[in-house]
Design an enzyme around this catalytic site. Structure first.
Site, PDB file in Angstrom:
ATOM      1  CB  CYS A  85      49.295  48.433  52.131  1.00 56.40           C
ATOM      2  SG  CYS A  85      47.592  48.038  51.746  1.00 56.40           S
ATOM      3  CB  SER A 209      48.187  44.968  43.623  1.00 52.36           C
ATOM      4  OG  SER A 209      47.298  45.549  44.550  1.00 52.36           O
ATOM      5  CB  ILE A 211      43.158  39.154  46.583  1.00 51.68           C
ATOM      6  CG1 ILE A 211      42.373  40.468  46.566  1.00 51.68           C
ATOM      7  CG2 ILE A 211      42.945  38.381  47.876  1.00 51.68           C
ATOM      8  CD1 ILE A 211      40.882  40.309  46.416  1.00 51.68           C
ATOM      9  CG  HIS A 334      49.601  44.514  47.868  1.00 51.75           C
ATOM     10  ND1 HIS A 334      50.538  44.721  48.866  1.00 51.75           N
ATOM     11  CD2 HIS A 334      48.693  45.544  47.995  1.00 51.75           C
ATOM     12  CE1 HIS A 334      50.227  45.812  49.558  1.00 51.75           C
ATOM     13  NE2 HIS A 334      49.110  46.314  49.051  1.00 51.75           N
TER      14      HIS A 334
HETATM   15  C1  COA Z   1      41.076  43.570  40.885  1.00 54.34           C
HETATM   16  C2  COA Z   1      40.196  42.668  41.743  1.00 54.34           C
HETATM   17  C3  COA Z   1      38.913  43.409  42.123  1.00 54.34           C
HETATM   18  C4  COA Z   1      39.865  41.431  40.914  1.00 54.34           C
HETATM   19  O1  COA Z   1      39.106  40.565  41.708  1.00 54.34           O
HETATM   20  P1  COA Z   1      38.018  39.584  41.049  1.00 54.34           P
HETATM   21  O2  COA Z   1      37.218  40.343  40.041  1.00 54.34           O
HETATM   22  O3  COA Z   1      37.274  38.910  42.157  1.00 54.34           O
HETATM   23  O4  COA Z   1      38.914  38.567  40.284  1.00 54.34           O
HETATM   24  P2  COA Z   1      38.881  36.991  40.476  1.00 54.34           P
HETATM   25  O5  COA Z   1      39.476  36.653  41.802  1.00 54.34           O
HETATM   26  O6  COA Z   1      37.489  36.476  40.170  1.00 54.34           O
HETATM   27  O7  COA Z   1      39.873  36.522  39.367  1.00 54.34           O
HETATM   28  C5  COA Z   1      39.489  36.340  38.011  1.00 54.34           C
HETATM   29  C6  COA Z   1      40.745  36.055  37.224  1.00 54.34           C
HETATM   30  O8  COA Z   1      41.535  37.255  37.123  1.00 54.34           O
HETATM   31  C7  COA Z   1      42.819  37.038  37.736  1.00 54.34           C
HETATM   32  N1  COA Z   1      43.107  38.239  38.489  1.00 54.34           N
HETATM   33  C8  COA Z   1      42.447  38.712  39.560  1.00 54.34           C
HETATM   34  N2  COA Z   1      42.986  39.879  39.963  1.00 54.34           N
HETATM   35  C9  COA Z   1      44.020  40.131  39.126  1.00 54.34           C
HETATM   36  C10 COA Z   1      44.956  41.169  39.030  1.00 54.34           C
HETATM   37  N3  COA Z   1      44.920  42.178  39.887  1.00 54.34           N
HETATM   38  N4  COA Z   1      45.876  41.126  38.035  1.00 54.34           N
HETATM   39  C11 COA Z   1      45.887  40.092  37.171  1.00 54.34           C
HETATM   40  N5  COA Z   1      45.006  39.076  37.199  1.00 54.34           N
HETATM   41  C12 COA Z   1      44.091  39.100  38.178  1.00 54.34           C
HETATM   42  C13 COA Z   1      42.671  35.827  38.635  1.00 54.34           C
HETATM   43  O9  COA Z   1      43.891  35.112  38.774  1.00 54.34           O
HETATM   44  C14 COA Z   1      41.642  35.000  37.866  1.00 54.34           C
HETATM   45  O10 COA Z   1      42.295  34.320  36.825  1.00 54.34           O
HETATM   46  P3  COA Z   1      41.849  32.820  36.435  1.00 54.34           P
HETATM   47  O11 COA Z   1      40.404  32.934  36.038  1.00 54.34           O
HETATM   48  O12 COA Z   1      42.772  32.473  35.310  1.00 54.34           O
HETATM   49  O13 COA Z   1      42.050  32.012  37.675  1.00 54.34           O
HETATM   50  C15 COA Z   1      40.978  42.227  43.029  1.00 54.34           C
HETATM   51  O14 COA Z   1      42.163  41.578  42.646  1.00 54.34           O
HETATM   52  C16 COA Z   1      41.268  43.419  43.927  1.00 54.34           C
HETATM   53  O15 COA Z   1      40.413  43.856  44.693  1.00 54.34           O
HETATM   54  N6  COA Z   1      42.495  43.963  43.856  1.00 54.34           N
HETATM   55  C17 COA Z   1      42.893  45.121  44.665  1.00 54.34           C
HETATM   56  C18 COA Z   1      43.398  44.704  46.020  1.00 54.34           C
HETATM   57  C19 COA Z   1      43.647  45.900  46.884  1.00 54.34           C
HETATM   58  O16 COA Z   1      42.835  46.811  46.988  1.00 54.34           O
HETATM   59  N7  COA Z   1      44.771  45.925  47.581  1.00 54.34           N
HETATM   60  C20 COA Z   1      45.134  46.993  48.478  1.00 54.34           C
HETATM   61  C21 COA Z   1      45.627  48.139  47.718  1.00 54.34           C
HETATM   62  S1  COA Z   1      45.710  49.637  48.663  1.00 54.34           S
END
Ligand code: COA
Length: 387
Positions: A85, A209, A211, A334
């Site tokens: 990252c 954060s 995706i 991110h």
């Molecule tokens: C947190 C996380 C697991 C959520 O993924 P998910 O459960 O598959 O969520 P979805 O894609 O199904 O999204 C569901 C809803 O939540 C929202 N959403 C997803 N992630 C979000 C976040 N981090 N913050 C705010 N809203 C979020 C989406 O926009 C979606 O909204 P909608 O239904 O109105 O369209 C994913 O965003 C993630 O893995 N984040 C971390 C990424 C990471 O590790 N980066 C590197 C860091 S070192």
């Protein structure tokens, strides 16, 4: 060594950009940066592109050549730089060193990632390779899991609470409202965070954060030539980088990132400034706990006091240092390889007085902090108004 300035910036909207491919994103941000610098592409000597996992995420490697081709820059050399990252900040460092050494006179630096074409599970797997594949990812420890371990330990050692973690997300969403390039431009409350689904205890969805797809670019030139391109050059006065163990379990401490502390010390020494001089900072808030540790490790607050300081409003407008005016990784998004370059773009806009709706008045000095993996790479840059 020559002094280095940013003379042009550009970025795409961050988010689920389903109608844009990886190459579309780079071309849009790159052309914006080159146009902002007022130069033509054939004047560029070299390019560096930060991208983390294009092979796993979209099946494309050899992206330096791809970008030279699609930007219409052939035969200019474009080199890919990868450090998880922190890839974007590492690409920026390569550009800085090329200009500072006198080897190149005009360099374009980009960062890009296209992440939303895969499922969350597939993306977690691709990102997880930035940790220790054998001892962490293979055993099921994804990044939310690793940062959850750090959060639990910080809570145990310093009394940090879930409300304090949530306050980071609330602040960054509030800042992101004014950033038209941010993935999320909506305000949230502490209850929104605490009532959102649990991802890895104690981190909820809104502690993470998202995706993201997106790209960002800057054009660099020697400071002595900068005024022939722009009335508002921004000087990069320091670049610090450090490494630490790839596995979290091998670290001396779970509540600090040693690489951040070392990279920051190097940068403060180079720039001849102290943490108190920093007015605006873009820090690596991949998870809310990461921002709390960052503002401690960067020396803005004492160890253990980052959560309380955030809850008390010390990291927003009117506070000691304004952190993540773009919305940070949390609200602006991110796209992993693009983040470090986006931080440089946001700070340039702050120091040029162009961060509409979220401007830190008369800011002269800004800092960016970009982390790879769970802290095995950290990069800190310091920026000063150059006019
Ligand atoms: C947190 C996380 C697991 C959520 O993924 P998910 O459960 O598959 O969520 P979805 O894609 O199904 O999204 C569901 C809803 O939540 C929202 N959403 C997803 N992630 C979000 C976040 N981090 N913050 C705010 N809203 C979020 C989406 O926009 C979606 O909204 P909608 O239904 O109105 O369209 C994913 O965003 C993630 O893995 N984040 C971390 C990424 C990471 O590790 N980066 C590197 C860091 S070192």
């Amino acid at each position: 060594m020559r002094r280095v300035a940013i003379i042009g910036t550009g970025m795409t909207k961050f988010g689920e950009n389903w109608e844009q491919s990886y190459r579309d994103l780079v071309v849009e941000a790159g052309i914006r940066a080159i146009t902002d610098a007022g130069i033509s592409g054939d004047k560029i000597d070299a390019g560096y592109i930060g991208t983390m996992a294009s092979g796993k995420l979209i099946g494309q490697e050899h992206v330096g050549a791809l970008i030279a081709d699609y930007m219409g820059l052939n035969p200019i050399p474009i080199t890919r730089v990868e450090g998880a990252c922190a890839s974007g900040s590492l690409a920026l460092r390569e550009g800085i060193m090329a200009i500072a050494s006198g080897m190149k006179d005009l360099v374009v630096v980009g960062g890009v990632e296209k992440m939303t074409d895969l499922s969350t599970g597939e993306v977690s797997d691709a990102l997880g390779g930035a940790g220790d594949q054998e001892w962490e990812l293979f055993m099921g420890a994804t990044f939310p899991g690793l940062y959850a371990l750090m959060a639990r330990r910080h809570m145990k050692d310093y009394g940090t609470t879930s409300e304090m973690l949530a306050a980071v997300a609330v602040k960054n969403h509030k800042h992101g409202v004014h950033n038209k390039y941010a993935q999320y431009q909506n305000e949230i409350t502490i209850d929104t965070v605490l009532n959102s689904k649990m991802v890895a205890d104690p981190l909820h969805v809104f502690d993470c954060s998202p995706i993201t797809d997106g790209a960002a670019g800057v054009v660099l030139a020697p400071m002595e030539a900068a005024e022939s391109y722009t009335k508002k050059p921004v000087e990069i006065v320091a670049s610090g980088q450090a490494s630490d163990t790839i596995a979290l379990s091998s670290r001396d401490s779970m509540t600090e990132l040693k690489a951040t502390k070392i990279a920051a010390e190097k940068a403060y020494t180079q720039a001849r400034v102290s943490p108190k001089d920093i007015e605006v900072a873009e820090v690596h808030d991949c998870f809310t706990i990461a921002e709390i540790m960052a503002i401690e490790d960067l020396g803005f607050f004492r160890k253990g006091e980052g959560g309380k300081a955030t809850l008390e409003g010390k990291t927003t407008f009117g506070g000691d240092v304004v952190v993540n005016t773009s919305g940070g990784l949390k609200a602006a998004g991110h796209p992993v390889g693009a983040t470090g370059v986006k931080q440089a773009v946001e700070l340039t806009w702050q120091l040029r007085g162009e961060a509409e709706g979220r401007r830190v008045k008369v800011a002269q000095v800004g800092l960016s902090h970009n982390v790879g993996g769970s802290g095995a790479t950290a990069v800190v840059h310091i920026f000063k108004r150059g006019y």
